[in-house]
Design a protein around this motif. Sequence first.
Motif, PDB file in Angstrom:
ATOM      1  N   ILE A 286       0.847  -1.413   0.063  1.00 43.68           N
ATOM      2  CA  ILE A 286      -0.144   0.024   0.089  1.00 43.68           C
ATOM      3  C   ILE A 286       0.910   1.192  -0.100  1.00 43.68           C
ATOM      4  CG2 ILE A 286      -1.533   1.476   1.491  1.00 43.68           C
ATOM      5  CD1 ILE A 286      -3.000  -1.170   2.023  1.00 43.68           C
ATOM      6  N   GLN A 287       2.001   1.331   0.622  1.00 43.87           N
ATOM      7  CA  GLN A 287       2.917   2.190   0.808  1.00 43.87           C
ATOM      8  C   GLN A 287       3.368   2.504  -0.812  1.00 43.87           C
ATOM      9  OE1 GLN A 287       5.553   1.398   3.656  1.00 43.87           O
ATOM     10  NE2 GLN A 287       4.637   2.416   5.224  1.00 43.87           N
ATOM     11  N   ALA A 288       3.800   1.328  -1.492  1.00 42.23           N
ATOM     12  CA  ALA A 288       4.162   1.399  -2.875  1.00 42.23           C
ATOM     13  C   ALA A 288       3.109   1.892  -3.626  1.00 42.23           C
ATOM     14  CB  ALA A 288       4.669   0.064  -3.309  1.00 42.23           C
ATOM     15  N   MET A 289       1.987   1.559  -3.498  1.00 44.52           N
ATOM     16  CA  MET A 289       0.713   2.111  -4.414  1.00 44.52           C
ATOM     17  C   MET A 289       0.675   3.732  -4.170  1.00 44.52           C
ATOM     18  SD  MET A 289      -2.004  -0.915  -3.729  1.00 44.52           S
ATOM     19  CE  MET A 289      -3.343  -0.051  -4.310  1.00 44.52           C
ATOM     20  N   ALA A 290       0.764   4.128  -2.788  1.00 44.91           N
ATOM     21  CA  ALA A 290       0.825   5.544  -2.549  1.00 44.91           C
ATOM     22  C   ALA A 290       1.848   6.347  -3.184  1.00 44.91           C
ATOM     23  CB  ALA A 290       0.840   5.849  -1.210  1.00 44.91           C
ATOM     24  N   ARG A 291       3.095   5.710  -3.453  1.00 40.46           N
ATOM     25  CA  ARG A 291       4.308   6.368  -4.033  1.00 40.46           C
ATOM     26  C   ARG A 291       3.808   6.697  -5.433  1.00 40.46           C
ATOM     27  NH1 ARG A 291       7.219   3.332  -0.614  1.00 40.46           N
ATOM     28  NH2 ARG A 291       7.573   1.757  -1.980  1.00 40.46           N
ATOM     29  N   ASP A 292       3.184   5.440  -6.057  1.00 40.60           N
ATOM     30  CA  ASP A 292       3.079   5.269  -7.628  1.00 40.60           C
ATOM     31  C   ASP A 292       1.765   6.369  -7.738  1.00 40.60           C
ATOM     32  OD1 ASP A 292       4.804   3.241  -7.903  1.00 40.60           O
ATOM     33  OD2 ASP A 292       3.285   1.804  -7.801  1.00 40.60           O
ATOM     34  N   ALA A 293       1.051   6.483  -7.041  1.00 40.91           N
ATOM     35  CA  ALA A 293      -0.217   7.310  -7.154  1.00 40.91           C
ATOM     36  C   ALA A 293       0.410   8.999  -7.119  1.00 40.91           C
ATOM     37  CB  ALA A 293      -1.117   7.324  -6.193  1.00 40.91           C
ATOM     38  N   GLY A 294       1.217   9.116  -6.237  1.00 35.69           N
ATOM     39  CA  GLY A 294       1.830  10.480  -6.185  1.00 35.69           C
ATOM     40  C   GLY A 294       2.775  10.806  -7.593  1.00 35.69           C
ATOM     41  N   ALA A 295       3.506   9.742  -7.839  1.00 31.40           N
ATOM     42  CA  ALA A 295       4.274   9.927  -9.092  1.00 31.40           C
ATOM     43  C   ALA A 295       3.387  10.339 -10.466  1.00 31.40           C
ATOM     44  CB  ALA A 295       5.157   8.825  -9.235  1.00 31.40           C
ATOM     45  N   ALA A 296       2.091   9.804 -10.411  1.00 31.30           N
ATOM     46  CA  ALA A 296       1.324   9.932 -11.314  1.00 31.30           C
ATOM     47  C   ALA A 296       0.392  11.053 -11.203  1.00 31.30           C
ATOM     48  CB  ALA A 296       0.338   8.699 -11.499  1.00 31.30           C
ATOM     49  N   GLY A 297       0.464  11.825 -10.257  1.00 33.39           N
ATOM     50  CA  GLY A 297      -0.188  13.035  -9.878  1.00 33.39           C
ATOM     51  C   GLY A 297      -1.307  13.139  -9.345  1.00 33.39           C
ATOM     52  N   ASP A 298      -1.928  11.921  -8.822  1.00 34.07           N
ATOM     53  CA  ASP A 298      -3.158  11.798  -8.332  1.00 34.07           C
ATOM     54  C   ASP A 298      -2.950  11.612  -6.900  1.00 34.07           C
ATOM     55  OD1 ASP A 298      -5.565  10.924  -7.145  1.00 34.07           O
ATOM     56  OD2 ASP A 298      -5.701   9.036  -8.371  1.00 34.07           O
ATOM     57  N   LEU A 299      -2.844  12.905  -6.305  1.00 35.91           N
ATOM     58  CA  LEU A 299      -2.335  13.386  -5.068  1.00 35.91           C
ATOM     59  C   LEU A 299      -3.496  12.917  -3.836  1.00 35.91           C
ATOM     60  CD1 LEU A 299      -0.782  16.773  -5.313  1.00 35.91           C
ATOM     61  CD2 LEU A 299       0.247  14.489  -5.521  1.00 35.91           C
ATOM     62  N   ASN A 300      -4.847  12.899  -4.383  1.00 33.17           N
ATOM     63  CA  ASN A 300      -5.856  12.650  -3.291  1.00 33.17           C
ATOM     64  C   ASN A 300      -5.705  10.943  -3.147  1.00 33.17           C
ATOM     65  OD1 ASN A 300      -7.078  15.094  -3.151  1.00 33.17           O
ATOM     66  ND2 ASN A 300      -8.375  14.786  -4.940  1.00 33.17           N
ATOM     67  N   GLU A 301      -5.620  10.239  -4.142  1.00 30.85           N
ATOM     68  CA  GLU A 301      -5.253   8.887  -3.944  1.00 30.85           C
ATOM     69  C   GLU A 301      -3.648   8.518  -3.161  1.00 30.85           C
ATOM     70  OE1 GLU A 301      -6.254   4.669  -4.415  1.00 30.85           O
ATOM     71  OE2 GLU A 301      -7.293   6.423  -4.053  1.00 30.85           O
ATOM     72  N   ALA A 302      -3.054   9.149  -3.326  1.00 29.72           N
ATOM     73  CA  ALA A 302      -1.785   8.987  -2.572  1.00 29.72           C
ATOM     74  C   ALA A 302      -1.777   9.249  -1.156  1.00 29.72           C
ATOM     75  CB  ALA A 302      -0.505   9.980  -3.250  1.00 29.72           C
ATOM     76  N   ASP A 303      -2.636  10.579  -0.975  1.00 27.52           N
ATOM     77  CA  ASP A 303      -2.722  10.715   0.467  1.00 27.52           C
ATOM     78  C   ASP A 303      -3.734   9.884   1.049  1.00 27.52           C
ATOM     79  OD1 ASP A 303      -2.939  13.061   2.707  1.00 27.52           O
ATOM     80  OD2 ASP A 303      -5.065  12.746   2.413  1.00 27.52           O
ATOM     81  N   ARG A 304      -4.936   9.173   0.500  1.00 24.54           N
ATOM     82  CA  ARG A 304      -5.768   8.229   0.988  1.00 24.54           C
ATOM     83  C   ARG A 304      -4.594   6.944   1.349  1.00 24.54           C
ATOM     84  NH1 ARG A 304      -8.570   3.474  -0.184  1.00 24.54           N
ATOM     85  NH2 ARG A 304      -7.683   3.152  -2.060  1.00 24.54           N
ATOM     86  N   LEU A 305      -4.213   6.430   0.314  1.00 18.93           N
ATOM     87  CA  LEU A 305      -3.061   5.214   0.633  1.00 18.93           C
ATOM     88  C   LEU A 305      -2.185   5.534   1.779  1.00 18.93           C
ATOM     89  CD1 LEU A 305      -2.846   4.122  -3.025  1.00 18.93           C
ATOM     90  CD2 LEU A 305      -4.214   3.059  -1.325  1.00 18.93           C
ATOM     91  N   ALA A 306      -1.646   6.589   1.940  1.00 15.87           N
ATOM     92  CA  ALA A 306      -0.691   6.970   2.767  1.00 15.87           C
ATOM     93  C   ALA A 306      -1.304   6.819   4.052  1.00 15.87           C
ATOM     94  CB  ALA A 306       0.015   8.270   2.512  1.00 15.87           C
ATOM     95  N   ARG A 307      -2.484   7.510   4.167  1.00 14.49           N
ATOM     96  CA  ARG A 307      -3.220   7.343   5.533  1.00 14.49           C
ATOM     97  C   ARG A 307      -3.615   6.003   5.824  1.00 14.49           C
ATOM     98  NH1 ARG A 307      -5.153  12.396   7.238  1.00 14.49           N
ATOM     99  NH2 ARG A 307      -4.598  13.943   6.212  1.00 14.49           N
TER     100      ARG A 307
END
Length: 339
Positions: A286-307
């Motif tokens: 899930i942390q890896a998914m958060a990083r991938d989402a952030g790299a793709a510019g989907d900051l909302n999803e990155a924040d959700r996954l990080a939390r």
Amino acid sequence: MNGEQPGVLEGAIPPGENTVLFGHDAAQSFLANAYRSGRMHHAILIEGPQGVGKATLAYRFARHMLAHPDPLSAPEMIADSGPDDPLTRQIASGASHNLLHLARPVDEKTGKVKSVITVDEVRKAGKFFGQTSGTGNWRIAIIDPADDLNRNAANALLKILEEPPKRSLFLVLSHTPGRLLPTIRSRCLSLRLQPLSAPDLDLALGHLGAAPGEADAIIRLSEGSVARALLLRNYGGAEIAEAFVDIIERGSLANREPIHKLAETLSARDRDVAYQFFTELVIDRIQAMARDAGAAGDLNEADRLARLSVELAEHFATAAAYNLDRKQTVLHVFTLFFR
């Protein structure tokens, strides 16, 4: 597996018995040169992912120091030792009076390894350093890993680090140094180990009995960790990872059958190691998914996954602390993910 040593994975060589280390040449050279300088720091924080050789390096360096008590005449390199070397055998058997290994103790009532390193274990270090070495040699303590120290134990260790005895060395191991007390980190010299390269991991697995080419698929999934490779190879980790990813990629709770099947598998009485692998896999993925989402510019999803990764880590910690039902613990992972 050495069945008499708790925490040692099937197929692994206990670090105190392992006489070779693959990779980490720069780290070994750094330690050897620091020792030869005669001005070595009294506490070294060896940090890095789980299963990359931190404990093996710690034991290896401890053997080097105890074999060459005069730093100025010590060799420039840390050499392999033979299994018949007297010092190696003494350390492997836990009979060295100059080396103390602190780890999670076994609960005498249950026969299982406790979830934390307790203050009573750290007090052993106080007594250990309080004794006078009959040989005048170094005294070395390996804390393995310091991540497992509970609050009282961490504070007790800090007191010893603040006033270290002469000719003493603390080798403090950590998978996640950010979890350590900042005051402990500030009193240690940090030495970070990187994941093993694919060739070095292949050599390490070959040393543990894998045939050439046998571990190619496992190496790709192991992220440079021997421990993860052994979990994938000997504990059904590959099947667990595949099942978890398949459920996540389905994108919903519409089909609960594979979720319940995975939960039942992990809650079986003899699946302690597999269950622990699953909890780490979930957080890592899930942390890896958060990083991938952030790299793709989907900051909302990155924040959700990080939390979510933080919430799941707390979920697993609570389940372990209160010995909650593992099946329900696993099921709740997917409830949280798909809510």
